[in-house]
Scaffold this active site. Structure first.
Site, PDB file in Angstrom:
ATOM      1  CB  ILE A 155      -0.948  -0.008   1.205  1.00  0.00           C
ATOM      2  CG1 ILE A 155      -1.912  -1.188   1.098  1.00  0.00           C
ATOM      3  CG2 ILE A 155      -1.734   1.303   1.280  1.00  0.00           C
ATOM      4  CD1 ILE A 155      -2.765  -1.424   2.339  1.00  0.00           C
ATOM      5  CG  ASP A 174       9.285  -0.602   5.267  1.00  0.00           C
ATOM      6  OD1 ASP A 174       9.872  -1.317   6.110  1.00  0.00           O
ATOM      7  OD2 ASP A 174       8.220  -0.939   4.724  1.00  0.00           O
ATOM      8  CB  ALA A 234      -1.958   1.940   8.575  1.00  0.00           C
ATOM      9  NE  ARG A 235      -5.215  -3.405  11.060  1.00  0.00           N
ATOM     10  CZ  ARG A 235      -5.720  -3.543   9.841  1.00  0.00           C
ATOM     11  NH1 ARG A 235      -6.039  -2.460   9.129  1.00  0.00           N
ATOM     12  NH2 ARG A 235      -5.906  -4.742   9.330  1.00  0.00           N
ATOM     13  CG  ASP A 259     -10.286   4.666   5.876  1.00  0.00           C
ATOM     14  OD1 ASP A 259     -11.492   4.981   5.979  1.00  0.00           O
ATOM     15  OD2 ASP A 259      -9.913   3.606   5.334  1.00  0.00           O
ATOM     16  CD  GLU A 264     -11.704   0.651  12.641  1.00  0.00           C
ATOM     17  OE1 GLU A 264     -12.067  -0.421  12.092  1.00  0.00           O
ATOM     18  OE2 GLU A 264     -10.786   1.355  12.204  1.00  0.00           O
ATOM     19  CG  HIS A 283     -10.659   0.548   8.652  1.00  0.00           C
ATOM     20  ND1 HIS A 283     -10.092  -0.028   9.747  1.00  0.00           N
ATOM     21  CD2 HIS A 283      -9.735   0.412   7.654  1.00  0.00           C
ATOM     22  CE1 HIS A 283      -8.887  -0.493   9.477  1.00  0.00           C
ATOM     23  NE2 HIS A 283      -8.651  -0.230   8.197  1.00  0.00           N
ATOM     24  N   GLY A 285     -11.076   2.136   3.243  1.00  0.00           N
ATOM     25  CA  GLY A 285     -10.026   2.135   2.226  1.00  0.00           C
ATOM     26  C   GLY A 285     -10.067   0.939   1.302  1.00  0.00           C
TER      27      GLY A 285
END
Length: 343
Positions: A155, A174, A234-235, A259, A264, A283, A285
């Site tokens: 992603i 990363d 992402a999270r 998002d 949740e 969420h 996406g």
């Protein structure tokens, strides 16, 4: 004979057809809450399950034993699955890592555009004072801005390419990826603090791990420009939401597009939801028609492979992020930096 496959949520027709043509029996679950899945496990004792948003703790695997052989996550994230328990109960876990990558990348870009164009104010003022909305709303372009991408997997890489197409300067962080594997045109950064300090948009694309949890907090938010935005597709666990609320409320940063949130569904009294400079979407996406079709088919294919005794194409990786190899090599962009006057 085929397997019994539990489906707590909808599976697209092509995927259902693939499973049924291979002799499997599909069981539509009573619901997608963990308690529903546990009840279905006890009643039906399925051989496999395709799970979308349901949390899969140890209790699920206990209820599913000894029949459950395969669990497939209908998507890219798998932090809701207790992988240790799955391993103990000899359940092979698969996922669909690239099915929704494009859709999530587009969602990240949508959040950047929404925040940069101050759409919340535009909508609020449109019928109150048309010319105030048109002439006095502070808006900026993405062109020439710097985006810092944290996590450059399927992603993050797609997000980077789309940001490059918008003529943005792209910094990518990363530590688990060699520089040669990053998209052409980005600058590989090994100093995470630099992402926060230099970016006009910080976009999160990392998994929820012991290393990344609460990586966005009071300290890292204080490093950001007061004109910068945080984007999280992402999270939710990556962000300390109490710290983000204070940072957005006190204009330490310009705002946030989220998002993914920690709890949740959203709690009705969530402080962040009360701020005009914060956009929260539920969420979605990976919820485009195209992404859902790909994820369904990849999930079904994984079960077919396992039933036939083949090596699955998309097993969930067993990575210890505390000890995984980290890279220090860098790569500079092979183009001049984008600027305000680049058209």
């Amino acid at each position: 004979m085929g397997w019994k496959i539990l489906l707590p949520q909808e599976l697209k027709p092509d995927a259902r057809k693939l499973l049924e043509e291979n002799g499997h029996t599909l069981i539509d679950g009573r619901g997608f809450e963990t308690e529903d899945v546990i009840a279905d496990m006890k009643e039906h004792q399925p051989d496999a399950i395709i799970v979308r948003i349901t949390k899969m703790p140890r209790a699920v695997f206990e209820a599913a034993a000894p029949n459950l052989k395969v669990l497939v996550r209908h998507g890219a994230g798998y932090d809701a699955v207790d992988l240790k328990a799955a391993k103990e109960f000899h359940v092979k876990c698969l996922y669909a890592p690239v099915a929704n990558s494009t859709s999530v990348a587009e969602t990240a870009l949508m959040h950047m555009l929404y925040m940069s164009r101050n759409v919340t104010r535009l909508r609020k003022m449109l019928t109150v004072d048309f010319y105030d909305a048109k002439l006095k709303t502070h808006m900026t372009t993405l062109n020439g801005k710097t985006v810092g991408i944290i996590g450059c997997g399927n992603i993050g890489s797609r997000t980077a390419k789309r940001c490059l197409a918008m003529e943005m300067n792209v910094l990518c962080y990363d530590p688990y990826k060699p520089a040669a594997d990053f998209p052409d045109g980005v600058e590989v950064v090994r100093d995470l603090e630099r992402i926060f300090r230099e970016s006009d948009f910080v976009s999160l694309h990392a998994p929820n791990t012991s290393v990344t949890r609460n990586m966005v907090n009071k300290e890292t938010l204080a490093m950001m420009k007061p004109t910068a935005f945080l984007i999280n597709t992402a999270r939710g666990a990556l962000v300390n939401e109490a710290d983000l609320y204070e940072a957005c409320k006190e204009h330490v940063i310009a705002g946030a597009g989220l998002d993914a949130i920690a709890h949740e569904p959203i709690l009705p009294d969530m402080p962040l939801a009360s701020l005009d400079n914060v956009l929260i979407t539920p969420h979605v996406g990976g919820n485009t028609i195209e992404a859902a079709m790909r994820a369904s088919y990849m999930s079904a294919l994984g079960i077919v492979e396992m039933y036939k005794g083949e090596e699955p194409t998309w097993p969930i990786p067993d990575i210890d992020y505390e000890t995984a190899e980290q890279y220090t090599d860098i790569k500079k962009p092979d183009r001049k930096p984008a600027g305000m006057y680049d058209y």
